[in-house]
Structures are given as C-alpha cells and as structure tokens.
Design a protein around this motif. Structure first.
Motif, mmCIF file in Angstrom:
data_model
loop_
_atom_site.group_PDB
_atom_site.id
_atom_site.type_symbol
_atom_site.label_atom_id
_atom_site.label_comp_id
_atom_site.label_asym_id
_atom_site.label_seq_id
_atom_site.Cartn_x
_atom_site.Cartn_y
_atom_site.Cartn_z
ATOM 1 N N ARG A 30 87.155 -33.904 -47.015
ATOM 2 C CA ARG A 30 85.697 -34.023 -46.877
ATOM 3 C C ARG A 30 85.370 -34.997 -45.748
ATOM 4 N NH1 ARG A 30 82.804 -34.935 -52.243
ATOM 5 N NH2 ARG A 30 82.579 -32.659 -52.136
ATOM 6 N N VAL A 31 84.347 -34.648 -44.988
ATOM 7 C CA VAL A 31 83.823 -35.527 -43.951
ATOM 8 C C VAL A 31 82.491 -36.071 -44.449
ATOM 9 C CG1 VAL A 31 83.029 -35.726 -41.574
ATOM 10 C CG2 VAL A 31 84.967 -34.229 -42.121
ATOM 11 N N THR A 32 82.409 -37.386 -44.615
ATOM 12 C CA THR A 32 81.184 -38.035 -45.085
ATOM 13 C C THR A 32 80.485 -38.695 -43.915
ATOM 14 O OG1 THR A 32 82.234 -38.482 -47.223
ATOM 15 C CG2 THR A 32 80.228 -39.720 -46.696
ATOM 16 N N ILE A 33 79.204 -38.411 -43.782
ATOM 17 C CA ILE A 33 78.407 -38.982 -42.702
ATOM 18 C C ILE A 33 77.268 -39.773 -43.317
ATOM 19 C CG2 ILE A 33 76.967 -38.481 -40.686
ATOM 20 C CD1 ILE A 33 78.610 -35.970 -40.259
ATOM 21 N N ARG A 59 74.405 -32.944 -39.627
ATOM 22 C CA ARG A 59 75.569 -33.512 -40.306
ATOM 23 C C ARG A 59 76.804 -32.621 -40.268
ATOM 24 N NH1 ARG A 59 72.818 -34.620 -45.951
ATOM 25 N NH2 ARG A 59 71.982 -32.573 -45.352
ATOM 26 N N ARG A 60 76.689 -31.399 -39.778
ATOM 27 C CA ARG A 60 77.863 -30.539 -39.698
ATOM 28 C C ARG A 60 78.864 -31.120 -38.693
ATOM 29 N NH1 ARG A 60 77.642 -25.240 -41.790
ATOM 30 N NH2 ARG A 60 76.408 -25.359 -43.688
ATOM 31 N N THR A 170 82.646 -27.973 -41.224
ATOM 32 C CA THR A 170 82.416 -28.474 -42.575
ATOM 33 C C THR A 170 81.289 -27.705 -43.262
ATOM 34 O OG1 THR A 170 80.904 -30.182 -41.738
ATOM 35 C CG2 THR A 170 83.219 -30.795 -42.033
ATOM 36 N N GLU A 171 81.397 -27.632 -44.591
ATOM 37 C CA GLU A 171 80.341 -27.056 -45.414
ATOM 38 C C GLU A 171 79.184 -28.056 -45.531
ATOM 39 O OE1 GLU A 171 80.323 -24.030 -46.524
ATOM 40 O OE2 GLU A 171 82.354 -23.546 -45.842
ATOM 41 N N PRO A 172 78.033 -27.640 -46.102
ATOM 42 C CA PRO A 172 76.919 -28.583 -46.243
ATOM 43 C C PRO A 172 77.274 -29.849 -47.024
ATOM 44 C CG PRO A 172 76.151 -26.341 -46.577
ATOM 45 C CD PRO A 172 77.643 -26.257 -46.466
ATOM 46 N N TYR A 176 85.922 -29.231 -46.083
ATOM 47 C CA TYR A 176 86.517 -28.350 -45.089
ATOM 48 C C TYR A 176 87.896 -27.925 -45.559
ATOM 49 C CZ TYR A 176 89.726 -32.033 -43.632
ATOM 50 O OH TYR A 176 90.719 -32.976 -43.613
ATOM 51 N N SER A 177 88.412 -26.858 -44.976
ATOM 52 C CA SER A 177 89.763 -26.380 -45.289
ATOM 53 C C SER A 177 90.321 -25.656 -44.069
ATOM 54 C CB SER A 177 89.741 -25.439 -46.491
ATOM 55 O OG SER A 177 91.046 -24.957 -46.771
#
Length: 220
Positions: A30-33, A59-60, A170-172, A176-177
């Motif tokens: 996961r990417v956290t912003i 944020r994507r 990334t998803e909302p 991600y994968s």
C-alpha cells in the motif's frame, strides 16, 4: 525398445518445459499519502467566469521496478489505452503504459479541447478539436510525459511509459499488486505528483508474495 524411447522423450520434454517456465513471485502493498492542501485553480481565458470543475484526486501513485528483467530479444505486445477529456479534466489523470502503446484522447466533453505535451521523450500537439472527436499518440520511448490542454489551464495529467511490464497504478485505497515478477533482486520505486519516497531494495522469491508499503511525503 520403442516404449523406453518414448518414456525418455517425455521426460526430456518435461524437464525442458519446466526449465523454461519462469520462476516468479508477487510484489504487493500500500502507498499512503498524507493530507495535502488543495491547489488553487488557475484562471483560464475559456472559463469566462463560469463555475470551475471540482479538484481532482491527485493521490494515485505508480509503483514500479527500476530494473525490470526481460530477455534480450523479448518484445512487449503493442498496447492500447485511453485518456478521456471529460468535465474539463483528463480521465484518468495518471496513466501507466508500456512502450509501443497507442493512447487515444477522445473528447467526450461539451466544449473544444486540445491535448499537447512538451516532454523531451514525446513532444506532440493534437490541436483543438470538437466534442466527439478523438486524437491519438503512440509512445515509443520510456519516461514521464506531462499532458496539458491549451484551452483549459486547469487540465493536466501524466503518462508514465515503461520498457517492461512490472508496474502498477495504485487503487483508490492505495493498494497495489505487481504479479509475475521473475525471481531476483530489484529496486522498487514510487512515482507520485504529491511527494517523494526513497526507493527500496527487495528480493522476489519464486511462489512468494513480497509485502512492501510506502509513505509518501514531500521531502520524505
């Protein structure tokens, strides 16, 4: 003996087939912003005081391998992608593709639009075109291509072009994968227009899932 020769041939083919099967794993996370201040809209001549579109979600992010491993003669399949012009925005705002991909830019809005970029790897200008018309561009070099509309200054987008298929948008929720990654050591990076993050060294093992999370922030 004929039957023995058949058995040996089957065994040889089986070994050859297993040897050519790529040993792959999966990278996910996961990417956290963090929260970011909304950017004020820039005025545009075409607006004439009309209501401005709502701010877009920035944020994507794109997670990708710096050094995707491919065979020396492997060719990536020619792809097709779409970046719409809708509600005075590019949709999606961020697009990730492989080299050789043809990206279409349909105008499904109710006003004229223009699509252009001054990027070093791909400079283009599709000119101004009316609703229900479509322009297109093929991207043949890897890199980042900022995209704009010369009629509406609030419109912008990014196209990331890769020379390998090991990347994910990334998803909302930030997940991600990246599947099918050949076993080995890599550098995993994140692109985001809202900040930076240090790349990470990872090791992908056959049949395993590598979990890697990122926190994006300016100057991080």
């Amino acid at each position: 003996m004929p039957w023995l020769r058949c058995v040996i041939a089957i065994l040889v083919l089986g070994v050859a087939g297993s040897a050519s099967t790529p040993r792959t794993g999966v990278i996910q996370g996961r990417v956290t912003i963090g929260a970011t201040a909304a950017r004020p809209a820039r005025p545009a001549v075409a607006d004439l005081g009309e209501h401005r579109p709502d701010a877009v979600d920035r944020r994507r992010a794109v997670v990708y391998l710096e050094d995707g491993r491919r065979s020396a003669f492997e060719e990536l399949p020619a792809g097709r992608a779409r970046m719409d012009q809708r509600g005075e925005q590019f949709v999606p705002r961020v697009l990730a593709v492989t080299v050789g991909t043809k990206v279409e830019f349909p105008n499904t809005d109710t006003t004229f639009h223009n699509v252009f970029s001054l990027a070093r790897i791909k400079t283009f200008d599709l000119g101004r075109y009316a609703p229900h018309r479509t322009g297109w561009v093929t991207f043949v070099r890897p890199g980042i291509v900022p995209v704009f509309c010369d009629i509406h200054s609030n419109m912008s987008a990014y196209i990331l072009v890769f020379n390998h298929p090991f990347f994910a948008l990334t998803e909302p929720d930030g997940r991600y994968s990246i599947p099918g990654v050949p076993a080995g050591a890599y550098t995993l990076s994140v692109w985001s227009e809202l900040g930076t993050v240090e790349p990470r060294r990872i090791v992908v093992t056959e049949g395993e899932v590598v979990e890697m999370n990122f926190q994006v922030g300016r100057g991080a």
